[in-house]
Each structure stands twice: as structure tokens, then as C-alpha cells.
Design a protein around this motif. Structure first.
Motif, PDB file in Angstrom:
ATOM      1  N   ALA A 142       0.831  -1.206   0.000  1.00 54.13           N
ATOM      2  CA  ALA A 142       0.000   0.000   0.000  1.00 54.13           C
ATOM      3  C   ALA A 142       0.863   1.253   0.000  1.00 54.13           C
ATOM      4  O   ALA A 142       0.524   2.246  -0.653  1.00 54.13           O
ATOM      5  N   LEU A 143       1.983   1.196   0.718  1.00 53.56           N
ATOM      6  CA  LEU A 143       2.878   2.341   0.744  1.00 53.56           C
ATOM      7  C   LEU A 143       3.431   2.626  -0.639  1.00 53.56           C
ATOM      8  O   LEU A 143       3.455   3.773  -1.092  1.00 53.56           O
ATOM      9  N   GLY A 144       3.866   1.578  -1.334  1.00 53.41           N
ATOM     10  CA  GLY A 144       4.399   1.756  -2.672  1.00 53.41           C
ATOM     11  C   GLY A 144       3.385   2.377  -3.619  1.00 53.41           C
ATOM     12  O   GLY A 144       3.704   3.244  -4.430  1.00 53.41           O
ATOM     13  N   GLU A 145       2.131   1.940  -3.510  1.00 52.82           N
ATOM     14  CA  GLU A 145       1.079   2.498  -4.364  1.00 52.82           C
ATOM     15  C   GLU A 145       0.811   3.964  -4.026  1.00 52.82           C
ATOM     16  O   GLU A 145       0.616   4.788  -4.918  1.00 52.82           O
ATOM     17  N   SER A 146       0.800   4.288  -2.734  1.00 53.66           N
ATOM     18  CA  SER A 146       0.499   5.661  -2.329  1.00 53.66           C
ATOM     19  C   SER A 146       1.608   6.635  -2.731  1.00 53.66           C
ATOM     20  O   SER A 146       1.346   7.809  -2.975  1.00 53.66           O
ATOM     21  N   LEU A 147       2.842   6.129  -2.815  1.00 54.17           N
ATOM     22  CA  LEU A 147       3.946   6.999  -3.201  1.00 54.17           C
ATOM     23  C   LEU A 147       3.991   7.254  -4.701  1.00 54.17           C
ATOM     24  O   LEU A 147       4.594   8.230  -5.153  1.00 54.17           O
ATOM     25  N   ALA A 148       3.347   6.380  -5.491  1.00 59.40           N
ATOM     26  CA  ALA A 148       3.286   6.539  -6.951  1.00 59.40           C
ATOM     27  C   ALA A 148       4.679   6.724  -7.550  1.00 59.40           C
ATOM     28  O   ALA A 148       4.939   7.659  -8.301  1.00 59.40           O
ATOM     29  N   LEU A 149       5.587   5.810  -7.212  1.00 55.54           N
ATOM     30  CA  LEU A 149       6.963   5.895  -7.689  1.00 55.54           C
ATOM     31  C   LEU A 149       7.079   5.449  -9.142  1.00 55.54           C
ATOM     32  O   LEU A 149       6.291   4.636  -9.621  1.00 55.54           O
ATOM     33  N   GLN A 150       8.091   5.975  -9.835  1.00 57.79           N
ATOM     34  CA  GLN A 150       8.403   5.523 -11.176  1.00 57.79           C
ATOM     35  C   GLN A 150       9.009   4.116 -11.121  1.00 57.79           C
ATOM     36  O   GLN A 150       9.481   3.679 -10.074  1.00 57.79           O
ATOM     37  N   PRO A 151       9.017   3.376 -12.247  1.00 53.11           N
ATOM     38  CA  PRO A 151       9.601   2.018 -12.238  1.00 53.11           C
ATOM     39  C   PRO A 151      11.050   1.996 -11.755  1.00 53.11           C
ATOM     40  O   PRO A 151      11.469   1.068 -11.079  1.00 53.11           O
ATOM     41  N   THR A 152      11.844   2.988 -12.129  1.00 54.60           N
ATOM     42  CA  THR A 152      13.221   3.102 -11.627  1.00 54.60           C
ATOM     43  C   THR A 152      13.371   4.487 -10.986  1.00 54.60           C
ATOM     44  O   THR A 152      13.883   5.414 -11.615  1.00 54.60           O
TER      45      THR A 152
END
Length: 371
Positions: free
Chosen positions: A61-71
């Protein structure tokens, strides 16, 4: 406080006389940076997303909320040797890109030194041998106790807030002329009398060993590349000219004046490991000013780009980091190894207190989704 001093891991100076109270993080050294970082390491800030504190972390959920780029681009401040090796592996595997929080001045000097070389010195040699220090820029932001170290030498010290192109061009002229391109020639027409280059030249002439110390914002904004080239080439020309301090007596070797450069480079470990493994600084534009989305460690410098996530260090607040995750710190919670910013010595970092949080690289790997 513990009877044995520790090596401080929070700036390139790596002071080895720091005593810390393990319960409070208090220290008796005159360094605001160490006091702030040690207090945060011992009394670790709470994890948060936005303005809300969180007790447990759902990594997906944290990764989704941060909306990070693939790299994502990661700014990793103060990496140790072990951390630098892990980061280099993550870059090689394409999991992330790296960014060093370099200033335009530091990048300009790096470019010139990589092309033209450097007549440099170490902190130890500078303190032992220098008769004169010329300090350009501000030493306090990134190396708060460097002035204290330099003053131990007893050498005379001159401070120049900004080395302008006009000043540096005049120093070249005093050595017997300088072939410059039109951009430098135009800039050199700027009045440099306020910086008193003639007086500086005479000080250098009368010193057997002058050490130029470059700090923060040493050159004017927008002129860093030209100024960096002029400074490095002036140092080289001075030593090639080998100006005698006195005429001496017939049959005696004249004593000549020498000039060297002292730089305490931030992230020396990261740069060194990259060169060990790749014979270059980075395969991912390590020194280019990419905008980071993740920062590891406290922000460096007065102007800091906001990030989606900061891992460890002092929590800078929501305006500077959308989310914050605590992490254990090398040199505080566990042992590691570091290189002083002048590249002269490898120093041990000790773990002198405990932490319930995982290490910084482990937190980063979880955020990146790397097993």
C-alpha cells in the motif's frame, strides 16, 4: 558519556573525537549538525504518511500511495562503504537511479579535475604543513568543524566569500598572462579590486605552502564551470612556475612557494565504490542534477527538492517529504566503514546503541519491492 570517542558519520570530516551519551544522544562537541543528527538517531522520529503517524507499514500500500516511477531516482546522503556496494548493485540491476546532492560548484570542479587532474592535499598534510590557507566559500554548512581543524595548524587564514572570474583571472595575470576565450575575457573585465587579488598574490608568494580550501557556494551562480577551470588551472600554473620565496645564496636551492587544493567531498564512499567497480562515477548519471523521488538520510544544503519519501535522518516535515520512514543509522546503531571526504583514510564506524528499526538500505529495498 562513553569514555571512548566515536567517529561521527554525519559529514565528510568524520571527526573521531566525538563523545555521546547513549541514552540521550547528547554530545559535548561544538557542532550543531552532530547534535541534531545524534538526537534524531537516538530519539527516532515516528513513521508517517502525510501528516498522519503510522504504527505499522503495509509495504504494498505504501508503494502504491507513493506513486513511484519504475526506476525511481534516489538521493542517498552519507552512504557507508557497505551501503555504497548495495546501492551500486541496485543501480546495475536497474532497480533505481542514483543522485548525489552536489552543488553546481562541486560538479564544476569534478568535471575540471576529471579532465585536467588535481594538485591536491589531505587534511592531515594541510594542518601539518600549510603556512597559509585561502578559504573560498562557506565551510560551515557541510563541514561545521573544518575551521576548527584548520586553526590547529596556527597558519594564517584568508576568507573570500566568492571567488569571481575577475579575481581568478587577475591571479592568472599576476603569474604572467593568461590566454582566455571571449567569455572569460569579458567576465574578467569585472572590477575585482574588492577581492584584493594583488594582496592575495603576495601572501601566496611568501608562503612555502598555501592550501586552497573550497567550501559551499565558492563561485558565482552561473559561472561555476569557468571559475572552476580558472581555479584548477591557476593552481597547476603556480606550481609549474615554481616562484622562489627568496633569491637565496649562490649554490643553494631556492625555496619555492607551492599551492594545493583541499576538498572534503560529500559521499566519498559512494564515489569510491562506483570507481572500484565501474572505473567511472556511475552508470546512472550519478552526478547529474536529477530530481529525486526518494531521499535516504537528512536533506543536505539550504535548498532541498521535496521528495515523496525520506528514509532515516531528521524528519524534514511534510513540505519537504510527503512520507517519512525511520531506519537504523550506521555509526550509531550498527558498525560499518567510511572514508574521510579527502579520500585519505578509512575509518571504522561503531554501533554504540540499539534500534528496533531495519537498516537504511533494507528499508529502501522494501520500498523498491526488491527481495
Amino acid at each position: 558519556m562513553p569514555s571512548d570517542p566515536i567517529v561521527c558519520p554525519f559529514c565528510p570530516l568524520c571527526c573521531d573525537d566525538v563523545r555521546v551519551d547513549a541514552a540521550s544522544g547528547e554530545t559535548d562537541v561544538p557542532c550543531d549538525l552532530a547534535r541534531l543528527e545524534l538526537a534524531a538517531a537516538v530519539r527516532t522520529p515516528t513513521a508517517r504518511i502525510g501528516s498522519e503517524s503510522i504504527d505499522s507499514i503495509d509495504w504494498n500500500a505504501l508503494g502504491e500511495s507513493l506513486a513511484l516511477q519504475p526506476t525511481p531516482v534516489v538521493e542517498f546522503n552519507g552512504a557507508t562503504i557497505a551501503e555504497a556496494k548495495m546501492l551500486e548493485t541496485l543501480v546495475t540491476e536497474g532497480q533505481m537511479q542514483l543522485r548525489i546532492a552536489d552543488t553546481a560548484c562541486a560538479r564544476a570542479l569534478d568535471q575540471t579535475i576529471a579532465r585536467d587532474g588535481l594538485l591536491g592535499t589531505t587534511l592531515g598534510d594541510a594542518v601539518r604543513r600549510a603556512e597559509y590557507f585561502w578559504v573560498i566559500g562557506n565551510l560551515d554548512p557541510r563541514t561545521p568543524r573544518l575551521k576548527e581543524r584548520l586553526n590547529q595548524s596556527g597558519a594564517a587564514m584568508e576568507y573570500t566569500p566568492t571567488a569571481t572570474i575577475g579575481l581568478l583571472s587577475r591571479l592568472h595575470e599576476l603569474l604572467g598572462g593568461l590566454a582566455v576565450d571571449s567569455a572569460v575575457d569579458s567576465a574578467a573585465a569585472v572590477d575585482s579590486s574588492g577581492a584584493e587579488p594583488d594582496r592575495l598574490h603576495e601572501h601566496f608568494r611568501n608562503s612555502r605552502s598555501t592550501v586552497v580550501v573550497v567550501g559551499e557556494a565558492a563561485f558565482e551562480s552561473g559561472e561555476e564551470v569557468i571559475a572552476g577551470e580558472l581555479l584548477i588551472r591557476w593552481i597547476a600554473r603556480w606550481n609549474e612556475t615554481a616562484l622562489p620565496i627568496s633569491d637565496g645564496h649562490e649554490g643553494d636551492d631556492s625555496i619555492v612557494s607551492r599551492v594545493t587544493l583541499l576538498r572534503l567531498t560529500a559521499d566519498q564512499n559512494l564515489r569510491t565504490v562506483m570507481r572500484w567497480r565501474n572505473n567511472q562515477v556511475s552508470p546512472s548519471d550519478l552526478s547529474s542534477p536529477l530530481d529525486p523521488t526518494i531521499r535516504v538520510g537528512s536533506p543536505v544544503g539550504e535548498f532541498t527538492a521535496p521528495v515523496r519519501l525520506q528514509i532515516g535522518g531528521v524528519d524534514p516535515g511534510q513540505s519537504c517529504a510527503h512520507a517519512y520512514l525511520p531506519a537504523s543509522m550506521p555509526g550509531v546503531h550498527h558498525a560499518d566503514t567510511t572514508i574521510r571526504g579527502d579520500g585519505s583514510v578509512t575509518l571504522p564506524l561503531t554501533g554504540w546503541t540499539d534500534s528496533a528499526y531495519p537498516r537504511r538500505v533494507e528499508v529502501l529495498r522494501r520500498v523498491l519491492g526488491v527481495g
